[in-house]
Design a protein around this motif. Structure first.
Motif, mmCIF file in Angstrom:
data_model
loop_
_atom_site.group_PDB
_atom_site.id
_atom_site.type_symbol
_atom_site.label_atom_id
_atom_site.label_comp_id
_atom_site.label_asym_id
_atom_site.label_seq_id
_atom_site.Cartn_x
_atom_site.Cartn_y
_atom_site.Cartn_z
ATOM 1 N N ALA A 249 14.269 -19.307 29.455
ATOM 2 C CA ALA A 249 12.879 -18.893 29.265
ATOM 3 C C ALA A 249 12.296 -19.422 27.954
ATOM 4 C CB ALA A 249 12.782 -17.366 29.307
ATOM 5 N N GLY A 250 13.108 -20.146 27.162
ATOM 6 C CA GLY A 250 12.610 -20.712 25.910
ATOM 7 C C GLY A 250 12.604 -19.738 24.756
ATOM 8 N N LYS A 251 13.394 -18.673 24.849
ATOM 9 C CA LYS A 251 13.463 -17.668 23.792
ATOM 10 C C LYS A 251 14.847 -17.696 23.153
ATOM 11 C CE LYS A 251 10.319 -14.870 26.488
ATOM 12 N NZ LYS A 251 10.203 -13.786 27.424
ATOM 13 N N ALA A 252 14.924 -17.226 21.922
ATOM 14 C CA ALA A 252 16.201 -17.190 21.210
ATOM 15 C C ALA A 252 16.932 -15.884 21.538
ATOM 16 C CB ALA A 252 15.974 -17.286 19.710
ATOM 17 N N PRO A 253 18.143 -15.975 22.081
ATOM 18 C CA PRO A 253 18.891 -14.756 22.397
ATOM 19 C C PRO A 253 19.499 -14.133 21.143
ATOM 20 C CG PRO A 253 20.185 -16.670 22.984
ATOM 21 C CD PRO A 253 18.842 -17.173 22.511
ATOM 22 N N GLY A 254 19.609 -12.813 21.152
ATOM 23 C CA GLY A 254 20.300 -12.107 20.078
ATOM 24 C C GLY A 254 21.787 -12.046 20.383
ATOM 25 N N GLN A 255 22.588 -11.738 19.387
ATOM 26 C CA GLN A 255 24.041 -11.682 19.559
ATOM 27 C C GLN A 255 24.443 -10.684 20.640
ATOM 28 O OE1 GLN A 255 26.200 -13.700 18.142
ATOM 29 N NE2 GLN A 255 27.977 -12.739 19.069
#
Length: 82
Positions: free
Chosen positions: A33-39
């Motif tokens: 989706a073009g978003k940065a995932p969190g840990q």
């Protein structure tokens, strides 16, 4: 339970197959989706309904391919695997 990486329309997404159904890795979906995932999202898996909300309708071909792999809704919208 098994987890495998599957290519859907050019995107590699980890899929967990449990007795209750098939779930898609949230971190992989966020990347698509073009978003940065969190840990914390690396161990979270979503059912097809929650996955489609995250990816969005503009990725219709991807969602159609995913739905062929996981055609049924799961009892839980999200599971965590460690």
């Amino acid at each position: 339970m098994s987890v495998q990486s599957i290519e859907f329309e050019g995107a590699d997404i980890r899929v967990a197959e449990l007795q209750t159904g098939r779930y898609f890795n949230k971190a992989d979906l966020l990347r698509v989706a073009g978003k940065a995932p969190g840990q914390e999202t690396e161990c979270q898996y979503l059912d097809i309904l929650e996955a489609s909300k995250l990816v969005g309708v503009e990725k219709e071909n991807l969602l159609n391919a995913m739905q062929l792999w996981a055609p049924h809704l799961c009892h839980s919208g999200m599971v965590e695997l460690h």
